[in-house]
Design a protein around this motif. Structure first.
Motif, PDB file in Angstrom:
ATOM      1  N   GLU A   2       8.217 -10.697  18.997  1.00 32.12           N
ATOM      2  CA  GLU A   2       7.073 -10.856  18.101  1.00 32.12           C
ATOM      3  C   GLU A   2       7.509 -10.885  16.638  1.00 32.12           C
ATOM      4  O   GLU A   2       6.965 -11.639  15.828  1.00 32.12           O
ATOM      5  N   LEU A   3       8.497 -10.070  16.298  1.00 30.54           N
ATOM      6  CA  LEU A   3       8.972 -10.043  14.905  1.00 30.54           C
ATOM      7  C   LEU A   3       9.624 -11.367  14.544  1.00 30.54           C
ATOM      8  O   LEU A   3       9.426 -11.879  13.432  1.00 30.54           O
ATOM      9  N   ALA A   4      10.389 -11.947  15.473  1.00 33.36           N
ATOM     10  CA  ALA A   4      11.035 -13.233  15.211  1.00 33.36           C
ATOM     11  C   ALA A   4      10.011 -14.350  15.055  1.00 33.36           C
ATOM     12  O   ALA A   4      10.248 -15.321  14.324  1.00 33.36           O
ATOM     13  N   ALA A   5       8.863 -14.214  15.712  1.00 39.50           N
ATOM     14  CA  ALA A   5       7.831 -15.256  15.640  1.00 39.50           C
ATOM     15  C   ALA A   5       6.871 -15.055  14.467  1.00 39.50           C
ATOM     16  O   ALA A   5       5.973 -15.870  14.257  1.00 39.50           O
ATOM     17  N   THR A   6       7.040 -13.996  13.700  1.00 42.18           N
ATOM     18  CA  THR A   6       6.130 -13.704  12.587  1.00 42.18           C
ATOM     19  C   THR A   6       6.341 -14.673  11.430  1.00 42.18           C
ATOM     20  O   THR A   6       7.483 -14.961  11.050  1.00 42.18           O
ATOM     21  N   ASN A   7       5.244 -15.167  10.882  1.00 47.19           N
ATOM     22  CA  ASN A   7       5.303 -16.022   9.703  1.00 47.19           C
ATOM     23  C   ASN A   7       5.206 -15.127   8.474  1.00 47.19           C
ATOM     24  O   ASN A   7       4.127 -14.777   8.011  1.00 47.19           O
ATOM     25  N   PHE A   8       6.352 -14.746   7.930  1.00 49.70           N
ATOM     26  CA  PHE A   8       6.378 -13.780   6.838  1.00 49.70           C
ATOM     27  C   PHE A   8       5.747 -14.322   5.562  1.00 49.70           C
ATOM     28  O   PHE A   8       5.273 -13.549   4.727  1.00 49.70           O
ATOM     29  N   ALA A   9       5.728 -15.640   5.410  1.00 50.25           N
ATOM     30  CA  ALA A   9       5.168 -16.234   4.194  1.00 50.25           C
ATOM     31  C   ALA A   9       3.661 -16.005   4.102  1.00 50.25           C
ATOM     32  O   ALA A   9       3.091 -16.031   3.005  1.00 50.25           O
ATOM     33  N   THR A  10       3.007 -15.796   5.237  1.00 51.08           N
ATOM     34  CA  THR A  10       1.551 -15.628   5.237  1.00 51.08           C
ATOM     35  C   THR A  10       1.127 -14.162   5.103  1.00 51.08           C
ATOM     36  O   THR A  10      -0.066 -13.887   4.957  1.00 51.08           O
ATOM     37  N   LEU A  11       2.073 -13.249   5.148  1.00 49.98           N
ATOM     38  CA  LEU A  11       1.731 -11.831   5.048  1.00 49.98           C
ATOM     39  C   LEU A  11       1.405 -11.475   3.596  1.00 49.98           C
ATOM     40  O   LEU A  11       2.118 -11.884   2.684  1.00 49.98           O
ATOM     41  N   PRO A  12       0.363 -10.696   3.365  1.00 48.38           N
ATOM     42  CA  PRO A  12       0.012 -10.303   1.997  1.00 48.38           C
ATOM     43  C   PRO A  12       1.017  -9.300   1.437  1.00 48.38           C
ATOM     44  O   PRO A  12       1.731  -8.625   2.192  1.00 48.38           O
ATOM     45  N   PRO A  13       1.079  -9.168   0.116  1.00 45.79           N
ATOM     46  CA  PRO A  13       2.036  -8.237  -0.511  1.00 45.79           C
ATOM     47  C   PRO A  13       1.879  -6.798  -0.048  1.00 45.79           C
ATOM     48  O   PRO A  13       2.861  -6.041  -0.015  1.00 45.79           O
ATOM     49  N   VAL A  14       0.655  -6.400   0.342  1.00 42.34           N
ATOM     50  CA  VAL A  14       0.445  -5.011   0.746  1.00 42.34           C
ATOM     51  C   VAL A  14       1.282  -4.665   1.975  1.00 42.34           C
ATOM     52  O   VAL A  14       1.703  -3.515   2.149  1.00 42.34           O
ATOM     53  N   VAL A  15       1.549  -5.657   2.830  1.00 39.36           N
ATOM     54  CA  VAL A  15       2.362  -5.393   4.021  1.00 39.36           C
ATOM     55  C   VAL A  15       3.797  -5.066   3.611  1.00 39.36           C
ATOM     56  O   VAL A  15       4.408  -4.123   4.125  1.00 39.36           O
ATOM     57  N   TYR A  16       4.338  -5.820   2.652  1.00 39.89           N
ATOM     58  CA  TYR A  16       5.698  -5.569   2.201  1.00 39.89           C
ATOM     59  C   TYR A  16       5.805  -4.211   1.508  1.00 39.89           C
ATOM     60  O   TYR A  16       6.799  -3.488   1.686  1.00 39.89           O
ATOM     61  N   GLY A  17       4.786  -3.860   0.725  1.00 37.26           N
ATOM     62  CA  GLY A  17       4.782  -2.552   0.094  1.00 37.26           C
ATOM     63  C   GLY A  17       4.713  -1.430   1.106  1.00 37.26           C
ATOM     64  O   GLY A  17       5.408  -0.413   0.978  1.00 37.26           O
ATOM     65  N   ALA A  18       3.868  -1.611   2.129  1.00 40.41           N
ATOM     66  CA  ALA A  18       3.736  -0.592   3.166  1.00 40.41           C
ATOM     67  C   ALA A  18       5.036  -0.439   3.950  1.00 40.41           C
ATOM     68  O   ALA A  18       5.471   0.680   4.247  1.00 40.41           O
ATOM     69  N   ILE A  19       5.669  -1.563   4.288  1.00 39.79           N
ATOM     70  CA  ILE A  19       6.932  -1.515   5.030  1.00 39.79           C
ATOM     71  C   ILE A  19       7.988  -0.789   4.210  1.00 39.79           C
ATOM     72  O   ILE A  19       8.768   0.022   4.732  1.00 39.79           O
ATOM     73  N   ALA A  20       8.042  -1.072   2.907  1.00 42.26           N
ATOM     74  CA  ALA A  20       9.020  -0.409   2.042  1.00 42.26           C
ATOM     75  C   ALA A  20       8.788   1.098   2.024  1.00 42.26           C
ATOM     76  O   ALA A  20       9.736   1.891   2.117  1.00 42.26           O
ATOM     77  N   TYR A  21       7.525   1.505   1.912  1.00 42.77           N
ATOM     78  CA  TYR A  21       7.220   2.938   1.898  1.00 42.77           C
ATOM     79  C   TYR A  21       7.591   3.579   3.236  1.00 42.77           C
ATOM     80  O   TYR A  21       8.210   4.649   3.274  1.00 42.77           O
ATOM     81  N   LEU A  22       7.199   2.930   4.326  1.00 40.32           N
ATOM     82  CA  LEU A  22       7.485   3.481   5.649  1.00 40.32           C
ATOM     83  C   LEU A  22       8.978   3.585   5.905  1.00 40.32           C
ATOM     84  O   LEU A  22       9.463   4.553   6.500  1.00 40.32           O
ATOM     85  N   ALA A  23       9.736   2.573   5.462  1.00 39.22           N
ATOM     86  CA  ALA A  23      11.169   2.553   5.730  1.00 39.22           C
ATOM     87  C   ALA A  23      11.929   3.542   4.864  1.00 39.22           C
ATOM     88  O   ALA A  23      12.831   4.241   5.351  1.00 39.22           O
TER      89      ALA A  23
END
Length: 311
Positions: A221-242
């Motif tokens: 599922e991660l390989a099939a994810t279209n990262f370009a369509t994800l909003p910035p909040v997802v990247y911020g959340a991933i950074a915080y979680l990681a």
């Protein structure tokens, strides 16, 4: 990490840990519970745009990079394949299992009953500490944990006695209980399996093992994810979680587990619901009524009593 004593022997004589070290261990777990509370809001935002399995795998892959920079870049730990690598597969597998069971349980139930199940973790950890380390928990500490648990359950159910009495144990709660048991076993095993390694290198190999265990569940599922369509909040959340709730909390947990008995370490998890409520209020999502804060006060009193009791 204390590198002068084997953890198994150290566990048998916790009073040898200096008072200042124990105090710092308590502070580490207080910060731990605050950071974990923050992950609920950020994780909820990310979960609206990405499924649990690829989301969890993504955060652990990023955590591997963060821990690599910390261990081998900033703190200059020697890079070497660890001895007895099976230890890391056990520890990483337990954490990966807990994460997967948590998200799986939420498909069948909601966060309120799962939060109630979570409060069983410190008492389960006391049992695992006795089993794995021969570490006995005194009656005073157990009583303090029970008091803290009562306050935590009151907070989780927002002071609604009817909601507590109508709590129904279903499939989701049973699933999550297996994950909670895995996490409860993780803390005493973290102490048992430590062999004086650099704590950052140790954390790196645990996160590598966790990522490997998660690959079969989220890689496709991660390989099939279209990262370009994800909003910035997802990247911020991933950074915080990681960074905060995986890398930093691992180091805090490891630091405290080498200085405090397992039940005292996990007892701070009781504060997480209270911190969540405070955070949600500060974010403008509303404040609960006064009865809920009474439960938070009971939890805090129980933890203060636990911290002051002999190990």
């Amino acid at each position: 990490m204390d590198q002068t004593t084997h953890p198994a022997r150290q566990a048998a004589s916790p009073p040898q840990v200096p008072r200042r070290e124990r105090f710092l261990g308590h502070l580490a777990m207080l910060l731990f519970s605050m950071l974990i509370a923050g992950s609920f809001s950020f994780g909820g935002l990310a979960a609206q745009h990405l499924d649990a399995a690829p989301l969890t795998l993504w955060r652990y892959l990023l955590t591997v990079l963060v821990m690599a920079v910390l261990a081998f870049g900033i703190f200059r730990a020697p890079f070497a394949f660890p001895r007895a690598s099976w230890r890391f597969l056990v520890l990483g597998g337990l954490i990966a299992f807990y994460m997967l069971m948590m998200f799986t349980a939420l498909e069948f139930t909601d966060p309120v009953p799962t939060g109630a199940v979570f409060t069983l973790m410190p008492l389960l950890s006391a049992g695992f500490a006795l089993l794995f380390l021969g570490q006995r928990t005194g009656p005073g500490v157990l009583a303090a944990l029970v008091i803290a648990a009562i306050g935590a359950v009151w907070v989780i159910f927002r002071g609604d006695l009817e909601a507590i009495l109508s709590f129904d144990v279903g499939r989701g709660e049973i699933i999550f209980f297996t994950g909670v048991a895995a996490h409860a076993a993780y803390v005493p095993l973290l102490r048992k399996y430590g062999r004086g390694e650099n704590p950052f290198a140790f954390g790196f190999w645990v996160t590598v093992a966790s990522a490997l265990c998660l690959l079969p569940f989220g890689a496709r599922e991660l390989a099939a994810t279209n990262f370009a369509t994800l909003p910035p909040v997802v990247y911020g959340a991933i950074a915080y979680l990681a960074v905060m709730t995986t890398a930093v909390t691992f180091l805090l947990l490891q630091y405290a587990s080498m200085r405090l008995p397992a039940p005292k370490v996990l007892g701070y998890g009781y504060l997480t619901p209270s911190f969540i409520i405070v955070l949600e209020g500060l974010l403008g999502h509303g404040w609960p009524h006064a009865a809920v804060f009474a439960g938070a006060l009971v939890t805090a009193c129980g933890l203060v009593a636990m911290a002051r009791l002999p190990d």
